[in-house]
Design a protein around this motif. Structure first.
Motif: not given
Length: 213
Positions: A37-43, A55-56, A70-76, A170-177
């Motif tokens: 499984p692909t790890a999905c760290p929190l920014p 964030t960077d 393939t998803l290349t992260p651009l920003a947190g 109301r929600i909070r979403i955390e991830g990567w652009l």
């Protein structure tokens, strides 16, 4: 027992198996490219009441390898917002990655009076709004305080959490652009600005965390 009865029983069993395997298993995240499984760290997390936090990308956060792309992260990316609208998608190249779009509003675009003065809808991966007489906020504030965001679930639990979110919550979403790139050259790139409008202005978010506030 007649042959006809046996055929009916077999048909019903097949339908039941299809129903429980396909419809009862719940939403699924896009399959990973490998067995692991692909790890999905929190920014870093946005502070309450603040606009979305971008964030960077740390050096140790590498591209996310999925079967579809393939998803290349651009920003947190971390956001606390109100769900102005949601739209689910099953067809199209983008739906292989993102089964749902959220139109989100933050800061004054969360206020009941502001939302009541707007006609908000989504279609074809776009978010549209209009007003009756005059806008409830300056037009540039509406644009920079709301957006349509394409949600790519980081795992099956995230996929289920996204499926459970409803309008006006109301929600909070955390991830990567991210920028998605497939082997055949197809690309889907996130915006990295909150002030843009029109084509390419939507955020493509690889979602690692969902919290209903």
């Amino acid at each position: 027992m007649s042959l006809r009865t046996l055929l009916v029983i077999a048909l019903l069993a097949g339908i039941a198996g299809w129903w429980f395997s396909d419809h009862r298993r719940g939403p699924r995240a896009p399959a990973t490219a490998g067995a692991t499984p692909t790890a999905c760290p929190l920014p870093p997390r946005v502070s309450a009441g603040e606009p979305p936090l971008q964030t960077d990308v740390p050096d140790d956060v590498t591209p996310f390898a999925l079967q579809a792309a393939t998803l290349t992260p651009l920003a947190g990316f971390s956001i606390e917002a109100r769900v102005l609208s949601r739209e689910d998608y099953r067809s199209g190249r983008e739906a292989d990655l993102s089964p749902v779009d959220f139109a989100l509003g933050w800061q004054r675009m969360e206020e009941d009076a502001v939302i009541a003065a707007l006609d908000i809808r989504q279609s074809s991966r776009w978010y549209h709004y209009r007003w009756r007489d005059r806008p409830p906020l300056p037009q540039d504030e509406i644009a920079r305080s709301s957006a349509n965001m394409h949600m790519i679930p980081g795992n099956d639990a995230i996929a289920q959490a996204l499926a459970d979110v409803r309008k006006d919550e109301r929600i909070r979403i955390e991830g990567w652009l991210v920028e998605a790139k497939a082997d055949d050259g197809w690309r889907w790139r996130s915006s990295t600005r909150r002030t843009d409008t029109g084509g390419g202005a939507c955020e493509v978010v690889y979602v690692c965390g969902v919290t209903r506030l």
